[in-house]
Design a protein around this motif. Structure first.
Motif, PDB file in Angstrom:
ATOM      1  N   GLY A 244       0.820  -1.206   0.000  1.00 30.02           N
ATOM      2  CA  GLY A 244       0.000   0.000   0.000  1.00 30.02           C
ATOM      3  C   GLY A 244       0.854   1.257   0.000  1.00 30.02           C
ATOM      4  O   GLY A 244       1.997   1.258  -0.474  1.00 30.02           O
ATOM      5  N   ARG A 245       0.304   2.315   0.564  1.00 27.85           N
ATOM      6  CA  ARG A 245       0.993   3.613   0.569  1.00 27.85           C
ATOM      7  C   ARG A 245       2.351   3.538   1.263  1.00 27.85           C
ATOM      8  O   ARG A 245       3.315   4.193   0.847  1.00 27.85           O
ATOM      9  N   ALA A 246       2.443   2.756   2.345  1.00 24.61           N
ATOM     10  CA  ALA A 246       3.701   2.649   3.081  1.00 24.61           C
ATOM     11  C   ALA A 246       4.811   2.066   2.218  1.00 24.61           C
ATOM     12  O   ALA A 246       5.997   2.248   2.511  1.00 24.61           O
ATOM     13  N   ASP A 247       4.432   1.367   1.164  1.00 22.33           N
ATOM     14  CA  ASP A 247       5.407   0.770   0.249  1.00 22.33           C
ATOM     15  C   ASP A 247       5.631   1.634  -0.988  1.00 22.33           C
ATOM     16  O   ASP A 247       6.291   1.206  -1.940  1.00 22.33           O
ATOM     17  N   GLY A 248       5.065   2.847  -0.973  1.00 21.10           N
ATOM     18  CA  GLY A 248       5.250   3.770  -2.080  1.00 21.10           C
ATOM     19  C   GLY A 248       4.315   3.539  -3.249  1.00 21.10           C
ATOM     20  O   GLY A 248       4.561   4.058  -4.345  1.00 21.10           O
ATOM     21  N   LEU A 249       3.243   2.786  -3.025  1.00 22.60           N
ATOM     22  CA  LEU A 249       2.310   2.483  -4.107  1.00 22.60           C
ATOM     23  C   LEU A 249       1.015   3.279  -3.953  1.00 22.60           C
ATOM     24  O   LEU A 249       0.524   3.481  -2.839  1.00 22.60           O
TER      25      LEU A 249
END
Length: 288
Positions: A244-249
């Motif tokens: 998700g967002r935490a993974d830069g996606l």
């Protein structure tokens, strides 16, 4: 000699395939307490534990796994015997179409319940892309199709809205690569469109590492750590991580699953159509 009640075994089989007793109850139109009582009765009858706790879930013990093999055979023979003497209300043949990813994730449960209530109906299944399936229904080559709707269709009814989710294999971290390796379906697939729109909109540099039509092949590529993909989370099994967002996606969009039928007034198609609506109706209740 003690006897095994087919109704108890039917409940046991549904519980073994459901994530919880509550979900099994919804599928069987029974309360969770009724399901629990029936499973306790079965354990008392056989004098063994059939379930054990694993986190929040109840999973089958080794004895439960052994009973499941017997339950499938007993229930099948019971239904065959009853069907032999009681003529079912609906008979005939139905031609069904769906993409292969839906065939793997949704149709086993739908077909299982439909076959138990309509044991003499012959089912013909064709797996194609959604755009092809629409043409096949319009041409009269298919009676009904479960497909992804890319745009409104007056002959198709929306039965469920599904959310895409980024996933990757547990063995590697392809999400940290640049350009980002993607596994996508071939052009024309709404999942591919939503995936590329998301990374383009976020300004992420990417490359298509895999493109194809087969869901199992795409899952293999992702599981082996060769790429990330965007698929409905319920279609991802073991060996995957949710990103998700935490993974830069970036966030992903949702899409509509539709049910499209051919000629009206076919009793077999009517029965299957209602069956699919009931199945996705229960999914909506669980998601709420």
């Amino acid at each position: 000699m003690r006897s095994l009640d087919p109704d108890l075994l039917r409940t046991f089989m549904e519980v073994s395939n459901a994530p919880s007793f509550a979900e099994a109850g919804l599928r069987l139109n029974k309360t969770q307490s009724t399901v629990s009582v029936q499973m306790r009765r079965l354990e008392e009858l056989l004098e063994t534990d059939l379930f054990e706790k694993r986190g929040r879930r109840s999973v089958l013990t080794s004895a439960g796994q052994e009973l499941l093999d017997y339950a499938v055979r007993i229930v099948r023979l019971n239904d065959e015997a009853v069907g032999r003497f009681l003529r079912p209300a609906v008979t005939g043949r139905i031609r069904i179409g769906t993409p292969d990813d839906y065939a793997e994730s949704y149709l086993p449960q739908i077909f299982g319940r439909f076959a138990r209530s309509h044991p003499t109906v012959e089912i013909s299944l064709e797996c194609q892309s959604s755009s092809t399936l629409i043409q096949r229904v319009e041409e009269g080559a298919l009676d009904i199709a479960l497909l992804t709707l890319t745009k409104p269709n007056s002959r198709a009814r929306v039965v469920y809205r599904e959310q895409l989710q980024w996933i990757a294999g547990t063995c590697c971290e392809p999400e940290k690569q640049s350009p980002l390796p993607l596994a996508v379906f071939e052009p024309g697939c709404v999942w591919r469109t939503l995936t590329l729109q998301a990374v383009d909109g976020a300004g992420i540099d990417y490359r298509v590492a895999y493109s194809g039509t087969n869901a199992a092949a795409l899952a293999m590529v992702v599981r082996e750590g060769l790429a990330v993909a965007a698929i409905p989370l319920r279609m991802a099994g073991d060996g995957f991580r949710v990103l998700g967002r935490a993974d830069g996606l970036p966030p992903l969009g949702s899409f509509d699953i539709g049910l499209m039928r051919g000629v009206e007034g076919n009793s077999v198609v009517d029965a299957f159509y209602d069956h699919v609506l009931e199945f996705f109706g229960r999914m909506e209740v669980m998601a709420a």
